[in-house]
Design an enzyme around this catalytic site. Structure first.
Site, PDB file in Angstrom:
ATOM      1  N   ASP A  82     -13.552 104.403 -85.522  1.00  0.00           N
ATOM      2  CA  ASP A  82     -14.469 104.119 -84.422  1.00  0.00           C
ATOM      3  C   ASP A  82     -15.785 103.626 -85.018  1.00  0.00           C
ATOM      4  OD1 ASP A  82     -15.427 106.530 -85.488  1.00  0.00           O
ATOM      5  OD2 ASP A  82     -14.251 107.644 -84.021  1.00  0.00           O
ATOM      6  N   ASP A  96     -19.752 103.985 -84.893  1.00  0.00           N
ATOM      7  CA  ASP A  96     -20.920 104.742 -84.436  1.00  0.00           C
ATOM      8  C   ASP A  96     -22.170 103.915 -84.687  1.00  0.00           C
ATOM      9  OD1 ASP A  96     -19.220 106.838 -83.846  1.00  0.00           O
ATOM     10  OD2 ASP A  96     -19.426 107.712 -85.840  1.00  0.00           O
ATOM     11  N   ASP A 139     -24.384 113.280 -94.938  1.00  0.00           N
ATOM     12  CA  ASP A 139     -23.823 114.125 -95.991  1.00  0.00           C
ATOM     13  C   ASP A 139     -23.613 113.389 -97.325  1.00  0.00           C
ATOM     14  OD1 ASP A 139     -21.816 112.727 -94.677  1.00  0.00           O
ATOM     15  OD2 ASP A 139     -20.599 114.486 -94.201  1.00  0.00           O
TER      16      ASP A 139
END
Ligand code: ATP
Ligand code: MG
Length: 447
Positions: free
Chosen positions: A73, A75, A149
């Site tokens: 997907d 983002d 992260d």
């Protein structure tokens, strides 16, 4: 001492403050042209940029495109506030309480659009182990990058210029097939222990090596996962198991020491010698399906993962004199009571799981009308697939699976010829079923 040295050598080099100049990497160097980005995400970025905002495709999609994988997907990260995002797109709605995310719908696509997040500071609420509880402060793009992260996950792609904005050397790390933590790995794991699982999952899925500074602390910090809310762990486990690389993920979790006593489901998977073959077969099967683009159902997946628990309980109950079928139901309830709570298995999924399990004994009857009835059962297909896995793992005779394969494919005449002769025991079983209130069974009992 050695650990400190390692983290000094590997870790601190990248533990940069969030306010340094990013590298701007042109398309001539990375090769990702804007047609590789979904039409919807291009339009969302354009729409926001036209109103004077910054807007980029960010995270997993950019990373996946750089290593030649198909993004799941797209983002989007922007400096527009959630209200501004919603005003910019008619078909949009805010979701999430903790940190507002806006879903923008374009045709069939739904894009997740988030406002740049700010750095954590002294006011950030954490639990007693340092896990961040609230992070709802907006910030600059540099802050947003530093809050992500891994370096490979902090890349911003601008569809207008086709450039990648790289604050943390993510493109270089990806070239070297390395998953590197932004900042000090221990601190980042303390903020959010799920990052340990993400490291393992992403490395397995993308064929990356976890940088030693990030993989080293995992073993000793693993127990921090105990404080993570079960629903969050469940989501992450589901991602892991449905990644198309679950066998690899599970093997790596074991290598990293993340499997013991932490996730009850993993204990179940890895610590039942009898069931290991069955579970690994089931996961390999799931991986094949995912990679072939076929759907998988969480009910089927969890039914396989917990089956040998059910078998163990079922055997115990039968040995204690319980009747076969009520004993199965009791064993199912016991396992789902214990695991369901820890795993936050929803009612609907639990229903699917029970359907699959409770069909299993019915495959044993190959006489009379019963096989025809079973063929008509709405969950026949799932039950049959499950039976095949049991046969393949050696839990039931291979012949049983073969029989059902042939029975399905046979015509009316062929089916009739396949039926086995009725046995005395069959009739007795049927009588018992008509009288469900069999003595000595308490369906609500948990033991
Ligand atoms: P996947 O391929 O599974 O979607 P992903 O990296 O896109 O992998 P998402 O959960 O979709 O994972 O998260 C999107 C982005 O949000 C990540 O790429 C990362 O930049 C950031 N992110 C997600 N989870 C965390 C986390 N626990 N800590 C910091 N940043 C995170
Ligand atoms: Mg993603």
């Amino acid at each position: 001492m050695i650990r400190k040295l390692i983290s000094r050598v590997f870790g601190s080099k990248k533990a940069v403050a969030s306010h340094h100049e990013p590298a701007v990497i042109p398309v001539s160097r990375h090769g990702i042209t804007r047609d590789r980005i979904s039409a919807g995400s291009r339009r969302v970025c354009e729409g926001l940029q036209q109103q004077g905002h910054k807007a980029y495709v960010v995270g997993g999609a950019v990373r996946d495109l750089l290593i030649g994988a198909e993004p799941k997907d797209f983002d989007i990260a922007t400096d527009a506030t959630p209200d501004e995002i919603r005003r910019a797109f008619r078909r949009s709605r805010a979701i999430g309480r903790r940190f507002q995310i806006v879903h923008v719908m374009m045709g069939q696509e739904t894009m997740e659009v988030t406002t740049f997040r700010g750095m954590l500071d002294a006011n950030t609420k954490t639990d007693e182990h340092g896990r961040v509880l609230h992070d709802n402060v907006f910030g600059s793009q540099a802050d947003d990058a530093a809050r992500r992260d891994f370096t490979a996950n902090a890349l911003y792609y601008d569809p207008a210029t086709e450039a990648i904005i790289d604050y943390h050397h993510g493109v270089g790390d990806l070239k070297q097939k390395t998953l590197r933590m932004i900042g000090e790995p221990r601190a980042r794991y303390r903020e959010d222990p799920v990052r340990m699982l993400r490291a393992v999952r992403l490395a397995a899925k993308l064929g990356l090596i976890i940088d030693p500074a990030a993989s080293k602390p995992i073993r000793e910090m693993a127990e921090l996962l105990e404080n993570v809310p079960p629903a969050r762990l469940f989501d992450e486990m589901l991602k892991l198991l449905t990644s198309g690389h679950s066998v690899n993920c599970i093997t790596r979790l074991r290598d990293e020491g993340l499997h013991h006593g932490l996730l009850p489901l993993l204990d179940v998977i890895l610590e039942q010698p009898m069931g290991e073959k069955f579970v690994m077969l089931a996961l390999a099967n799931t991986d094949d399906r995912v990679r072939a683009g076929k759907g998988i159902s969480p009910g089927f997946l969890f039914a396989t993962l917990l089956w040998h628990e059910v078998l163990a309980h079922w055997e115990k109950l039968k040995a204690a004199g319980e009747t076969k079928i009520p004993a199965l139901y009791q064993a199912m309830d016991t396992v789902l009571d214990v695991q369901g709570e820890k795993l936050a298995i929803t009612r609907r999924i639990a229903g699917d799981i029970k359907d699959i399990w409770s069909l299993q004994p019915r495959f044993e009857s190959r006489a009379g009308k019963r096989p025809y009835g079973l063929l008509e059962h709405p969950r026949f297909r799932a039950g049959y697939d499950f039976l095949l896995l049991r046969a393949e793992s050696g839990e039931v005779e291979a012949d049983l699976g073969d029989w059902w394969t042939r029975f399905q494919n046979a015509d009316g005449e062929g089916r009739a010829q396949m039926l086995l002769p009725e046995q005395a025991g069959d009739r007795k079983r049927r009588r018992r079923r008509r009288n469900p209130a069999a003595p000595g069974v308490d369906r609500n009992s948990t033991q």
